[in-house]
Design a protein around this motif. Structure first.
Motif, PDB file in Angstrom:
ATOM      1  N   PRO A   1      -6.430 -21.170   1.345  1.00 33.41           N
ATOM      2  CA  PRO A   1      -6.301 -20.035   0.422  1.00 33.41           C
ATOM      3  C   PRO A   1      -5.015 -19.253   0.665  1.00 33.41           C
ATOM      4  N   VAL A   2      -4.587 -18.538  -0.356  1.00 35.30           N
ATOM      5  CA  VAL A   2      -3.456 -17.622  -0.229  1.00 35.30           C
ATOM      6  C   VAL A   2      -3.982 -16.205  -0.417  1.00 35.30           C
ATOM      7  N   ILE A   3      -3.245 -15.237   0.104  1.00 36.99           N
ATOM      8  CA  ILE A   3      -3.623 -13.831  -0.061  1.00 36.99           C
ATOM      9  C   ILE A   3      -3.241 -13.397  -1.477  1.00 36.99           C
ATOM     10  N   ASN A   4      -4.176 -12.841  -2.190  1.00 37.42           N
ATOM     11  CA  ASN A   4      -3.937 -12.398  -3.565  1.00 37.42           C
ATOM     12  C   ASN A   4      -2.992 -11.189  -3.568  1.00 37.42           C
ATOM     13  N   PRO A   5      -1.766 -11.342  -4.077  1.00 34.52           N
ATOM     14  CA  PRO A   5      -0.816 -10.225  -4.060  1.00 34.52           C
ATOM     15  C   PRO A   5      -1.158  -9.128  -5.055  1.00 34.52           C
ATOM     16  N   ASN A   6      -2.093  -9.406  -5.966  1.00 32.97           N
ATOM     17  CA  ASN A   6      -2.454  -8.408  -6.979  1.00 32.97           C
ATOM     18  C   ASN A   6      -3.498  -7.412  -6.489  1.00 32.97           C
ATOM     19  N   ILE A   7      -4.122  -7.710  -5.364  1.00 29.90           N
ATOM     20  CA  ILE A   7      -5.057  -6.745  -4.779  1.00 29.90           C
ATOM     21  C   ILE A   7      -4.245  -5.673  -4.055  1.00 29.90           C
ATOM     22  N   PRO A   8      -4.398  -4.416  -4.420  1.00 26.55           N
ATOM     23  CA  PRO A   8      -3.566  -3.365  -3.810  1.00 26.55           C
ATOM     24  C   PRO A   8      -3.868  -3.193  -2.331  1.00 26.55           C
ATOM     25  N   PHE A   9      -2.877  -2.696  -1.608  1.00 31.67           N
ATOM     26  CA  PHE A   9      -3.097  -2.373  -0.200  1.00 31.67           C
ATOM     27  C   PHE A   9      -4.092  -1.223  -0.089  1.00 31.67           C
ATOM     28  N   GLN A  10      -4.710  -1.100   1.056  1.00 28.22           N
ATOM     29  CA  GLN A  10      -5.592   0.044   1.305  1.00 28.22           C
ATOM     30  C   GLN A  10      -4.801   1.326   1.074  1.00 28.22           C
ATOM     31  N   SER A  11      -5.473   2.315   0.505  1.00 25.37           N
ATOM     32  CA  SER A  11      -4.772   3.526   0.061  1.00 25.37           C
ATOM     33  C   SER A  11      -3.952   4.180   1.170  1.00 25.37           C
ATOM     34  N   GLN A  12      -4.436   4.134   2.406  1.00 17.72           N
ATOM     35  CA  GLN A  12      -3.725   4.769   3.509  1.00 17.72           C
ATOM     36  C   GLN A  12      -2.445   4.006   3.876  1.00 17.72           C
ATOM     37  N   TYR A  13      -2.410   2.714   3.514  1.00 21.31           N
ATOM     38  CA  TYR A  13      -1.283   1.889   3.933  1.00 21.31           C
ATOM     39  C   TYR A  13      -0.231   1.684   2.842  1.00 21.31           C
ATOM     40  N   GLN A  14      -0.560   1.983   1.593  1.00 21.07           N
ATOM     41  CA  GLN A  14       0.431   1.809   0.533  1.00 21.07           C
ATOM     42  C   GLN A  14       1.675   2.668   0.758  1.00 21.07           C
ATOM     43  N   PRO A  15       1.539   3.949   1.142  1.00 17.84           N
ATOM     44  CA  PRO A  15       2.759   4.736   1.426  1.00 17.84           C
ATOM     45  C   PRO A  15       3.565   4.162   2.583  1.00 17.84           C
ATOM     46  N   VAL A  16       2.893   3.537   3.544  1.00 17.21           N
ATOM     47  CA  VAL A  16       3.583   2.924   4.678  1.00 17.21           C
ATOM     48  C   VAL A  16       4.475   1.784   4.187  1.00 17.21           C
ATOM     49  N   VAL A  17       3.915   0.920   3.339  1.00 15.36           N
ATOM     50  CA  VAL A  17       4.680  -0.204   2.811  1.00 15.36           C
ATOM     51  C   VAL A  17       5.837   0.292   1.955  1.00 15.36           C
ATOM     52  N   SER A  18       5.602   1.305   1.136  1.00 13.11           N
ATOM     53  CA  SER A  18       6.668   1.852   0.286  1.00 13.11           C
ATOM     54  C   SER A  18       7.803   2.433   1.124  1.00 13.11           C
ATOM     55  N   SER A  19       7.449   3.155   2.193  1.00 12.02           N
ATOM     56  CA  SER A  19       8.469   3.725   3.085  1.00 12.02           C
ATOM     57  C   SER A  19       9.240   2.629   3.806  1.00 12.02           C
ATOM     58  N   LEU A  20       8.529   1.586   4.191  1.00 14.00           N
ATOM     59  CA  LEU A  20       9.161   0.458   4.872  1.00 14.00           C
ATOM     60  C   LEU A  20      10.240  -0.161   3.988  1.00 14.00           C
ATOM     61  N   ILE A  21       9.902  -0.418   2.744  1.00 17.42           N
ATOM     62  CA  ILE A  21      10.858  -1.023   1.814  1.00 17.42           C
ATOM     63  C   ILE A  21      12.066  -0.119   1.621  1.00 17.42           C
ATOM     64  N   ALA A  22      11.822   1.162   1.392  1.00 14.34           N
ATOM     65  CA  ALA A  22      12.917   2.109   1.158  1.00 14.34           C
ATOM     66  C   ALA A  22      13.851   2.186   2.369  1.00 14.34           C
ATOM     67  N   TYR A  23      13.280   2.184   3.563  1.00 13.50           N
ATOM     68  CA  TYR A  23      14.094   2.284   4.774  1.00 13.50           C
ATOM     69  C   TYR A  23      14.941   1.023   4.961  1.00 13.50           C
ATOM     70  N   LEU A  24      14.345  -0.145   4.758  1.00 11.30           N
ATOM     71  CA  LEU A  24      15.086  -1.396   4.956  1.00 11.30           C
ATOM     72  C   LEU A  24      16.180  -1.565   3.897  1.00 11.30           C
ATOM     73  N   LYS A  25      15.905  -1.152   2.677  1.00 10.97           N
ATOM     74  CA  LYS A  25      16.924  -1.216   1.628  1.00 10.97           C
ATOM     75  C   LYS A  25      18.113  -0.328   1.976  1.00 10.97           C
ATOM     76  N   ALA A  26      17.820   0.860   2.491  1.00 16.41           N
ATOM     77  CA  ALA A  26      18.892   1.787   2.849  1.00 16.41           C
ATOM     78  C   ALA A  26      19.679   1.292   4.057  1.00 16.41           C
ATOM     79  N   GLY A  27      18.974   0.693   5.021  1.00  9.27           N
ATOM     80  CA  GLY A  27      19.638   0.281   6.250  1.00  9.27           C
ATOM     81  C   GLY A  27      20.409  -1.024   6.127  1.00  9.27           C
ATOM     82  N   LEU A  28      19.888  -1.961   5.331  1.00  9.12           N
ATOM     83  CA  LEU A  28      20.505  -3.289   5.252  1.00  9.12           C
ATOM     84  C   LEU A  28      21.307  -3.517   3.972  1.00  9.12           C
ATOM     85  N   LYS A  29      21.088  -2.685   2.981  1.00  8.58           N
ATOM     86  CA  LYS A  29      21.826  -2.746   1.719  1.00  8.58           C
ATOM     87  C   LYS A  29      21.824  -4.166   1.123  1.00  8.58           C
ATOM     88  N   ASP A  30      23.007  -4.685   0.774  1.00  5.56           N
ATOM     89  CA  ASP A  30      23.034  -5.970   0.071  1.00  5.56           C
ATOM     90  C   ASP A  30      22.742  -7.168   0.974  1.00  5.56           C
TER      91      ASP A  30
END
Length: 256
Positions: free
Chosen positions: A4-33
């Motif tokens: 089986p594969v993990i269904n990407p359409n199932i949202p993260f647990q509510s407490q962890y969604q902001p964590v994932v969003s912050s992670l993406i924003a930080y890595l985009k800012a730090g690593l750029k292109d």
């Protein structure tokens, strides 16, 4: 049988969604292109994370090496997450280059990890470079043939631990690894892929009921939030850990 594969359409647990969003924003800012894609795996990806007990496991894929920046970027990330999200026990980060991942040499390493254990949260999904996998000895072998190194490392770490927190973390980590490695030993016969360590232990006992006491003790180590006497933990690693090492060696000899 396809795994089986993990269904990407199932949202993260509510407490962890902001964590994932912050992670993406930080890595985009730090690593750029240089940033190609980001993946989350482990309990957060499976939506089974437990606040105060679970870390967040991350794979960062880049176009180019960034050794000069890596320590600063990742240490700052861990510091910020410890401050902003204290219920995250740690941030575990693996890195890879695009060319390393999208390669036949990575079939049972990055390919399997991205296809069946991860969720792409940013960028082009390299999991799509790989087809579905079936339960096999090749997968079990790749992820667990270094079990002897784990047992030796954590035996030493537990023996030399100076604080209760240090020992508890080490005994929980090696218990989780050994429970998963136990199931992986029989996965090619059982024709499933199981990630939850407790379920791994229970399914393994269908094939090795004689090891029930050892699996029960590993379950105690995994769940216990207090120190277990070092002599008991080391005795378990010396007995069951070494038995498991030998079983991998025997199976490798039979199957190749």
């Amino acid at each position: 049988m396809q795994l089986p594969v993990i269904n990407p359409n199932i949202p993260f647990q509510s407490q962890y969604q902001p964590v994932v969003s912050s992670l993406i924003a930080y890595l985009k800012a730090g690593l750029k292109d240089n940033l190609h894609s980001v993946y989350v795996y482990g309990s957060v990806a499976r939506k089974t994370a437990s606040p105060g007990r679970s870390n967040i496991d991350v794979i960062v894929v880049t176009h180019r090496h960034f050794e000069n920046q890596k320590t600063t970027i990742f240490n700052t990330l861990r510091w910020r997450f410890k401050k902003d999200y204290p219920f995250i026990t740690d941030v575990s980060i693996e890195t890879a280059l695009v060319d390393e991942v999208a390669s036949l040499d990575s079939l049972f390493s990055w390919g399997f990890l991205l296809r069946h254990c991860s969720v792409c949260v940013y960028g082009p999904n390299l999991a799509e470079c790989f087809g579905h996998y079936e339960p096999s000895w090749e997968i079990a072998k790749f992820w667990n043939m270094d079990v002897a190194d784990w047992v030796s490392y954590y035996r030493d770490k537990i023996a030399k631990s100076n604080t209760p927190d240090e020992q508890i973390k080490a005994q929980q980590t090696i218990a989780k690894k050994l429970l998963r490695a136990s199931y992986s030993l029989v996965m090619y016969r059982d024709k499933q892929w199981i990630d939850d360590p407790v379920t791994c232990g229970a399914q393994f006992l269908h094939y090795h009921p004689e090891r029930q006491t050892d699996i029960e003790r590993l379950g105690i180590l995994l769940k216990m939030q207090r120190v277990i006497p070092k002599r008991s933990v080391i005795g378990l690693l010396d007995d069951y850990g070494q038995w498991l090492v030998k079983q991998y060696q025997k199976t490798e000899f039979r199957i190749g």
